[in-house]
Design a protein around this motif. Sequence first.
Motif, PDB file in Angstrom:
ATOM      1  N   LYS A 174      -0.205  -2.312   5.628  1.00  0.00           N
ATOM      2  CA  LYS A 174       0.896  -1.447   5.511  1.00  0.00           C
ATOM      3  C   LYS A 174       1.684  -1.301   3.962  1.00  0.00           C
ATOM      4  O   LYS A 174       2.590  -0.479   3.740  1.00  0.00           O
ATOM      5  CB  LYS A 174       1.845  -1.772   6.440  1.00  0.00           C
ATOM      6  CG  LYS A 174       1.322  -1.589   7.921  1.00  0.00           C
ATOM      7  CD  LYS A 174       2.610  -2.216   8.894  1.00  0.00           C
ATOM      8  CE  LYS A 174       1.946  -2.252  10.356  1.00  0.00           C
ATOM      9  NZ  LYS A 174       3.023  -2.456  11.057  1.00  0.00           N
ATOM     10  N   PRO A 215       2.029  -0.284   0.191  1.00  0.00           N
ATOM     11  CA  PRO A 215       1.165   1.004  -0.459  1.00  0.00           C
ATOM     12  C   PRO A 215       0.229   0.538  -1.554  1.00  0.00           C
ATOM     13  O   PRO A 215       0.289  -0.485  -2.077  1.00  0.00           O
ATOM     14  CB  PRO A 215       2.529   1.522  -1.204  1.00  0.00           C
ATOM     15  CG  PRO A 215       3.703   0.812  -0.577  1.00  0.00           C
ATOM     16  CD  PRO A 215       3.210  -0.271   0.148  1.00  0.00           C
ATOM     17  N   TYR A 256       1.070  -0.068  -5.229  1.00  0.00           N
ATOM     18  CA  TYR A 256       2.313  -0.864  -5.100  1.00  0.00           C
ATOM     19  C   TYR A 256       2.492  -1.559  -6.827  1.00  0.00           C
ATOM     20  O   TYR A 256       3.472  -1.275  -7.569  1.00  0.00           O
ATOM     21  CB  TYR A 256       2.189  -2.076  -4.400  1.00  0.00           C
ATOM     22  CG  TYR A 256       2.846  -3.270  -4.762  1.00  0.00           C
ATOM     23  CD1 TYR A 256       4.481  -2.937  -4.453  1.00  0.00           C
ATOM     24  CD2 TYR A 256       2.423  -4.382  -5.137  1.00  0.00           C
ATOM     25  CE1 TYR A 256       5.346  -4.207  -4.970  1.00  0.00           C
ATOM     26  CE2 TYR A 256       3.233  -5.285  -5.492  1.00  0.00           C
ATOM     27  CZ  TYR A 256       4.759  -5.525  -5.140  1.00  0.00           C
ATOM     28  OH  TYR A 256       5.426  -6.588  -5.638  1.00  0.00           O
ATOM     29  N   ARG A 278       3.516   1.469  -9.497  1.00  0.00           N
ATOM     30  CA  ARG A 278       4.906   1.828  -9.341  1.00  0.00           C
ATOM     31  C   ARG A 278       5.845   0.710  -9.657  1.00  0.00           C
ATOM     32  O   ARG A 278       6.897   1.017 -10.158  1.00  0.00           O
ATOM     33  CB  ARG A 278       4.972   2.315  -7.909  1.00  0.00           C
ATOM     34  CG  ARG A 278       4.017   3.513  -7.466  1.00  0.00           C
ATOM     35  CD  ARG A 278       4.239   3.904  -5.954  1.00  0.00           C
ATOM     36  NE  ARG A 278       5.754   4.052  -5.434  1.00  0.00           N
ATOM     37  CZ  ARG A 278       6.032   4.230  -4.278  1.00  0.00           C
ATOM     38  NH1 ARG A 278       5.317   4.229  -3.205  1.00  0.00           N
ATOM     39  NH2 ARG A 278       7.362   4.521  -3.957  1.00  0.00           N
ATOM     40  N   GLU A 286      12.085   2.130  -5.166  1.00  0.00           N
ATOM     41  CA  GLU A 286      11.404   2.871  -4.016  1.00  0.00           C
ATOM     42  C   GLU A 286      10.142   2.103  -3.511  1.00  0.00           C
ATOM     43  O   GLU A 286       9.783   2.067  -2.452  1.00  0.00           O
ATOM     44  CB  GLU A 286      11.157   4.298  -4.433  1.00  0.00           C
ATOM     45  CG  GLU A 286      12.194   5.070  -4.573  1.00  0.00           C
ATOM     46  CD  GLU A 286      11.964   6.493  -4.976  1.00  0.00           C
ATOM     47  OE1 GLU A 286      10.623   6.808  -5.018  1.00  0.00           O
ATOM     48  OE2 GLU A 286      12.856   7.519  -5.086  1.00  0.00           O
ATOM     49  N   ALA A 287       9.270   1.602  -4.350  1.00  0.00           N
ATOM     50  CA  ALA A 287       8.227   0.702  -4.132  1.00  0.00           C
ATOM     51  C   ALA A 287       8.512  -0.538  -3.370  1.00  0.00           C
ATOM     52  O   ALA A 287       8.032  -0.824  -2.557  1.00  0.00           O
ATOM     53  CB  ALA A 287       7.228   0.716  -5.291  1.00  0.00           C
ATOM     54  N   ASP A 342      11.382  -0.736  -1.702  1.00  0.00           N
ATOM     55  CA  ASP A 342      11.885  -0.467  -0.375  1.00  0.00           C
ATOM     56  C   ASP A 342      10.706  -0.384   0.729  1.00  0.00           C
ATOM     57  O   ASP A 342      10.974  -0.760   1.811  1.00  0.00           O
ATOM     58  CB  ASP A 342      12.539   0.679  -0.402  1.00  0.00           C
ATOM     59  CG  ASP A 342      14.105   0.387  -1.191  1.00  0.00           C
ATOM     60  OD1 ASP A 342      14.531  -0.619  -1.196  1.00  0.00           O
ATOM     61  OD2 ASP A 342      14.610   1.277  -1.857  1.00  0.00           O
ATOM     62  N   GLU A 343       9.660   0.344   0.285  1.00  0.00           N
ATOM     63  CA  GLU A 343       8.543   0.612   1.066  1.00  0.00           C
ATOM     64  C   GLU A 343       7.952  -0.746   1.396  1.00  0.00           C
ATOM     65  O   GLU A 343       7.636  -0.961   2.742  1.00  0.00           O
ATOM     66  CB  GLU A 343       7.435   1.501   0.312  1.00  0.00           C
ATOM     67  CG  GLU A 343       8.094   2.771   0.302  1.00  0.00           C
ATOM     68  CD  GLU A 343       6.982   3.657  -0.288  1.00  0.00           C
ATOM     69  OE1 GLU A 343       5.699   3.289  -0.540  1.00  0.00           O
ATOM     70  OE2 GLU A 343       7.245   4.801  -0.846  1.00  0.00           O
ATOM     71  N   LYS A 345      10.142  -2.605   3.962  1.00  0.00           N
ATOM     72  CA  LYS A 345      10.053  -2.108   5.283  1.00  0.00           C
ATOM     73  C   LYS A 345       8.511  -2.478   6.078  1.00  0.00           C
ATOM     74  O   LYS A 345       8.382  -2.635   7.028  1.00  0.00           O
ATOM     75  CB  LYS A 345       9.655  -0.549   5.409  1.00  0.00           C
ATOM     76  CG  LYS A 345       9.720   0.330   6.597  1.00  0.00           C
ATOM     77  CD  LYS A 345       9.904   1.735   6.555  1.00  0.00           C
ATOM     78  CE  LYS A 345       9.749   2.516   7.788  1.00  0.00           C
ATOM     79  NZ  LYS A 345       9.892   4.002   7.617  1.00  0.00           N
ATOM     80  N   ALA A 346       7.655  -2.565   5.147  1.00  0.00           N
ATOM     81  CA  ALA A 346       6.229  -2.989   5.697  1.00  0.00           C
ATOM     82  C   ALA A 346       6.472  -4.754   6.077  1.00  0.00           C
ATOM     83  O   ALA A 346       5.627  -5.131   7.111  1.00  0.00           O
ATOM     84  CB  ALA A 346       5.054  -3.001   4.624  1.00  0.00           C
ATOM     85  N   CYS A 359      12.567  -9.003  -0.181  1.00  0.00           N
ATOM     86  CA  CYS A 359      11.258  -9.128   0.228  1.00  0.00           C
ATOM     87  C   CYS A 359      10.771 -10.480   0.285  1.00  0.00           C
ATOM     88  O   CYS A 359       9.964 -10.768   1.120  1.00  0.00           O
ATOM     89  CB  CYS A 359      10.315  -8.363  -0.630  1.00  0.00           C
ATOM     90  SG  CYS A 359      10.794  -6.404  -0.512  1.00  0.00           S
TER      91      CYS A 359
END
Length: 889
Positions: A283, A285, A288, A291, A302-303, A305-306, A309-310, A346
């Motif tokens: 999951k 990116p 990653y 970015r 934004e990277a 944040d993704e 979330k994963a 994270c």
Amino acid sequence: MADQEEDFSSLPLPDRFIHKNWKVRKEGYEAAAKEFDIAPSEADPVVRQFIQDANIWKGVVGDSNVAAQQEGLGALCSFLQIAGTSGCTRTRNITITTIAEKGLPSTRPAAKQKSLEALLLYVELDKADPVIEELIPLLSHKQPKIIAATLDALAQIYHVYGCKTVEPKPVLKVLPKVFGHADKNVRAKAQELTVEFYRWLKEGMKPLFWNDLKPVQQQDLDKLFEKVKNDPPPKQERLLRSQQAVKESAAAVGGDDDVAEEEEEDVVIDLEPEYEAVDVLSKIPKDYTERLASSKWKDRKEALDEVHKALDYPKIAEGHFDELVRGFAKCMKDANIAVVSTAANCVELLAKGLRRSFAKYRSIIMNPMMERLKEKKQAVTDAIGGALDAVFASTSFQDCLEEILEFLKHKNPQVKLESTRFLIRCLKTTRDAPSPAEVKAIADAATKLLTESQEVQRSAGAEVLGTLWKIMGDRIMNAHLDGLDEIRKTKIKEYYDSAEVRAKYKPKPVAPPKAAAPPAGKRPMPGKRPPPGGVKRPTPPAAAPPPPQEEPTAPLAPKPTSRPGASKLAAPKSGLAAPSRLGGLKKPGSGMAAASPRRPVVSPPLEEAPPPPQPRLGLAPGRGLAGRPLGKLHAEPSQAPMAVAPVNDGLGIVEKAELADLRSEVEQLRRHNEEIRAERTKLTSQIHELQNQNAQLIEDHTRDVLSIKAKETQLVRARSDNEAAEQTVLNQRREIDRLKRELSRQVRATSPAPLDVSDQIYADTNANGGARFVDSGYGSTGLYGGRNRGFGAQPTSPVGEGKENMIDGSLSRPGSTLSGKLSPLRAGTGSTKSSLSSRGGRMSPPASTGGGQANTGAESWKRAAEVTQNLKQRIEMMKAKQGIGRPQQ
């Protein structure tokens, strides 16, 4: 009936257990209970047959007759007491469900109590998990009274054995379902069980079931929790058989009754909910890394944040997260604090998800995070602190200690402070007590922090020492706290009292000396002495020095010489080797000589004894001093004649009396010295307190004096400003008055004509009655006289033309006393009308002068208007110059 009773009593117990007559069954249960109580062990034939035929107990505990059932439950308890673990494991799967369905809900208190005792015995004899597994399905029973009775039994089990012995998670998971039951008795028993859990687990139990309850239920439970919130921590009231065995063995070996309690403290209650591991690598990116290397902070944010979330899962499956963690470490150096905070979040999620599997990534991420603690934004330091706590939870205290101690020496005060706080959190949460070497390193670093210039840093250092003191105890920490002053010790003691830790240092038990192999020269039995030519002992090495008799007692010889009467003790022994004072006083007539340097015991001096060299010369031929067995020294003095014992007894009494006096004096001096030290310490602490109070009072006095002086200065300034303002206002008023006078003079000098005309109009008005006066220069109207008031109500207009119309209209009406010739009044408008004529010829200017007067009047009014405008400008300039009209500063 008598024959039948004899036949029943003669039947075997198993046959009586299954008899169709309840009275026979009841008597059989009572007889079996007596047999079990007198059985010596579980190997008894009566006990063995009921262990092998375990299925018979199902009918016993579920007997249809309540009186027989009560006796059957008593027989089961007696059976379990003697049958032990084998009887427990063979019968619990058969009886527990029946006990819960028919015994616990019984209307007889005795039967209910025996049912509960049977369940407690099943837990005590083996372990609690099988019992809990049998009881949990009954919480879904269709009869509410069985559910309520089962909940009550569970509450009693947890109350007696505690959550450290009985696993609480299986029951906590089914609590929400029980709280939703329609029966109020079931809900009430569920509340009692929940309160019992709260006594042991506090807030740690809520994540398992709290969110599944309704808000009203949560509020009711919170009210119940408040009643037991401040209660002392509960303790296990009943031990398992395994715990009892450990306690008995520990008491037999070391006499320590607290071993079992200490082992209970080491038990970790796992309250983490059980989740399935999720594969998060798929999951994340794919771009990653690219970015994260972007020059725009929004792209990096934004990277992350993704990724956040994963990673947002309670449990993460293991995988290769090296690249991901290196990216987080790189983000710790990012200039944007939003990127840093997100990266720390994270890390926290990944460490909590991987748990112990995250330990291999600690060396990559921990150092960069602690370096970024220099950030002054509290939100950033909180995020990094949470990530550090999660990393520490996945590792051990020993793994993190070295890096923490390095950062306690950091040049940045913020990094040093946050690292100290992190160390405090580690000490409070770790379950492994540090070793003495680690304690010394921590104590040295914390002692240096006590000398910092910032008070918050000093307090953090004191909290480290207080928390460490709580873990290690007084014996180890006293060596590190002795050099500190009383003020710092008081501060550390405050943190010691308030600290809550999970670890407790336990020194390793010292192995007792082996009694089977005593050292050479030692006798295992002091009352038995070997004969002179008896057992031969192994010859010690030649390099070993001989055990002289004088050397062990040399340090003791000067002791009595410093007290009066010491010469009396030494006089009889002047010709002999110095004996041990303690050995001679304990057994004055024993005749035992010193056996080794460790225990310098010699016989008391004898008047008829040979000189000192003689015992050392009594050796076997051909053997040196170093090669002789040490046991010889024990044997040879025993050949001394016993006839001299009375002399020794007399000298021993004198020595005892002298030694008792000396000891009492020494004890008095020691007590006196201790009192003096205590008084000195007390006075020193009082001096420090008074000095602190004096410094505080001086500081307060200085602050008050400075405040008073500042207020006085402000008051003087305010007064001077007030006086200056009053003077300025007075000057401005004078200037305004002067300007007004000058303005009035200018107006009078430049416009005399309208005044003359007004005088004429006033004269005509007084002679002929009331008339309306119009001043064309200022546009004001007025009514004079009293007879002709009717036209005074007519409208007026500020415009010149309107005034003329009004005057003309009012003067042209019939009966008016004026003829309408008011040329002087209309001169300002440029009209050329005939002169005003009045009755009696009072005022009749020639018509030829009307135009000249009109031009003169117009010029005069223009000049007056210019002068007025100039004066207004000058007034405004003067006001601006002198500050009149500005708001006060």
